[in-house]
Design a protein around this motif. Structure first.
Motif, PDB file in Angstrom:
ATOM      1  N   LEU A 185       6.018   5.400   5.810  1.00  0.00           N
ATOM      2  CA  LEU A 185       6.508   4.418   4.816  1.00  0.00           C
ATOM      3  C   LEU A 185       7.614   4.663   4.069  1.00  0.00           C
ATOM      4  N   HIS A 186       7.749   5.844   3.402  1.00  0.00           N
ATOM      5  CA  HIS A 186       8.874   6.147   2.787  1.00  0.00           C
ATOM      6  C   HIS A 186      10.370   5.923   3.621  1.00  0.00           C
ATOM      7  N   ARG A 189      10.738   2.191   3.610  1.00  0.00           N
ATOM      8  CA  ARG A 189      10.924   1.825   2.510  1.00  0.00           C
ATOM      9  C   ARG A 189      12.453   1.786   2.206  1.00  0.00           C
ATOM     10  N   SER A 190      13.074   3.183   2.405  1.00  0.00           N
ATOM     11  CA  SER A 190      14.398   3.628   2.315  1.00  0.00           C
ATOM     12  C   SER A 190      15.185   2.856   3.203  1.00  0.00           C
ATOM     13  N   HIS A 192      14.529  -0.411   4.861  1.00  0.00           N
ATOM     14  CA  HIS A 192      14.382  -1.815   4.687  1.00  0.00           C
ATOM     15  C   HIS A 192      13.721  -2.570   3.335  1.00  0.00           C
ATOM     16  N   GLY A 193      13.492  -1.414   2.481  1.00  0.00           N
ATOM     17  CA  GLY A 193      13.065  -2.096   1.191  1.00  0.00           C
ATOM     18  C   GLY A 193      11.604  -2.036   0.937  1.00  0.00           C
ATOM     19  N   THR A 194      11.029  -2.340  -0.242  1.00  0.00           N
ATOM     20  CA  THR A 194       9.731  -2.355  -0.778  1.00  0.00           C
ATOM     21  C   THR A 194       8.641  -3.157  -0.021  1.00  0.00           C
ATOM     22  N   GLU A 195       9.408  -4.556   0.155  1.00  0.00           N
ATOM     23  CA  GLU A 195       8.686  -5.461   0.760  1.00  0.00           C
ATOM     24  C   GLU A 195       8.032  -5.291   2.208  1.00  0.00           C
ATOM     25  N   ALA A 197       7.896  -2.349   3.416  1.00  0.00           N
ATOM     26  CA  ALA A 197       6.777  -1.154   3.507  1.00  0.00           C
ATOM     27  C   ALA A 197       5.376  -1.613   2.948  1.00  0.00           C
ATOM     28  N   ASN A 198       5.345  -2.503   1.970  1.00  0.00           N
ATOM     29  CA  ASN A 198       4.174  -2.859   1.376  1.00  0.00           C
ATOM     30  C   ASN A 198       3.409  -3.655   2.418  1.00  0.00           C
ATOM     31  N   PRO A 208       0.228   2.011  -0.388  1.00  0.00           N
ATOM     32  CA  PRO A 208       1.603   1.647  -0.071  1.00  0.00           C
ATOM     33  C   PRO A 208       2.620   2.637  -0.364  1.00  0.00           C
ATOM     34  N   TRP A 209       2.350   3.441  -1.278  1.00  0.00           N
ATOM     35  CA  TRP A 209       3.196   4.574  -1.823  1.00  0.00           C
ATOM     36  C   TRP A 209       2.580   5.855  -2.641  1.00  0.00           C
TER      37      TRP A 209
END
Length: 335
Positions: A185-186, A189-190, A192-195, A197-198, A208-209
């Motif tokens: 997930l990290h 997120r790194s 393609h962004g938080t959306e 990953a969430n 999610p984190w």
């Protein structure tokens, strides 16, 4: 509107070795494959391809044994390693984590990877990265129960066993099982962004984190209570964590001198009484944060911390999170 042009998908190659941990073998497909992002990946609206193209290969293109006893077949030939943007090594059992020696065929295959490829390990996959020399002089992590073996085999690696993952950009390592999920997930997120990953985390029903520096949640059992030794005193203290308890109080309850109590306590638990008492209070605070709606200042008081600042400091040291962040992680609600 014509489709937007974009780069081809980032190619992820999962290199499955013999005795691969079954749970970890499928994590990359579950969290990085295009199906993990559907529905709702923005590329569906723009005509862009999914962000990752995930494949599984083996050293000899044949099946590998898994920790669950069944065999797993590769999806692609191992020549794909040479085209990989990211190579993921799931955890393994077997001789590699006992002697740190890699089969020649594995070394040769790893040598075909592009210089710019990103290497990722889950759990004991770190033994493979270390044996390939990719962790020399660098901080890394692996499952806490393999710490002694890892340090003995790879003294040039700066092993940090009490974190979830370590990211150097080109090389990433993670601790056991669930920490592999955190690391993937990290990555997402790194990249393609938080959306994104969430969305994947929600689909998998996982947190999610969790920060990489957060501690592995390791239970450290103490000896069973008995009528002899410090066991009854530990039980007595656990019933009074909200009260001031000094080392002298503990020794008096045990009917020992402070010096004798300190020695006996360390012999029986492997830690000092003060360390044990602080950890017990942190555990109490964690339990209250997980199971009640008590305000943080009340949690601090009930756990025996004089101030909320003290609770925050000890919780951050222990698990790397503030009280509210810990509660959000372990309870599906907003504070």
């Amino acid at each position: 509107m014509p489709p937007m042009t974009s780069c081809p998908p980032h190619r992820v190659v999962v290199l499955a070795l013999d005795t691969v941990i079954a749970f970890e073998l499928g994590l990359a497909h579950r969290f990085l494959a295009s199906s993990a992002l559907d529905p709702g990946w923005p590329g569906e609206l723009t005509g862009s391809p999914p962000p990752y193209d995930v494949h599984m290969v083996t050293v000899d293109d044949g099946p590998v044994r898994t920790s669950a006893g069944y065999q797993a077949l590769p999806t692609d030939p191992n020549t794909l390693v040479a085209q990989a943007d990211t190579i993921i090594i799931p955890g393994i059992n077997g001789t590699i984590i006992r002697d740190g020696v890699l089969p020649d065929a594995l070394v040769r295959l790893a040598g075909t990877a592009r210089p710019g490829a990103r290497w990722v390990s889950i759990c004991t996959g770190a033994f493979v990265l270390a044996a390939l020399g990719k962790l020399d002089g660098r901080e890394a992590t692996t499952h806490w129960c393999h710490v002694d073996a890892f340090r003995r085999l790879f003294p040039r690696v700066e092993l940090t066993p009490d974190v979830l993952y370590v990211d150097h950009g080109d090389v990433l390592t993670s601790a056991g099982n669930a920490a592999g999920i955190d690391l993937l997930l990290h990555l997402l997120r790194s990249d393609h962004g938080t959306e994104a990953a969430n969305r994947v985390a929600r689909g998998a029903v996982v947190a999610p984190w969790r920060a990489g520096g957060q501690a592995q949640f390791i239970d450290r059992p103490v000896p069973d209570e008995s009528d002899a030794g410090t066991g009854p005193t530990r039980a007595w203290a656990l019933e009074r964590l909200d009260e001031p308890i000094s080392l002298a109080d503990l020794a008096q309850h045990a009917g020992m001198s402070v010096r004798t109590f300190t020695r006996r306590f360390r012999e029986e638990t492997g830690e000092t009484a003060v360390t044990w008492l602080t950890r017990a209070r942190v555990d109490r605070a964690r339990h209250l944060l997980e199971t009640t709606d008590l305000a943080v200042d009340r949690v601090a008081a009930d756990a025996g911390f004089r101030t909320t600042t003290s609770l925050r400091q000890h919780l951050a040291t222990t698990v790397g999170l503030s009280p509210l962040a810990y509660r959000r992680t372990y309870r599906a609600e907003t504070d």
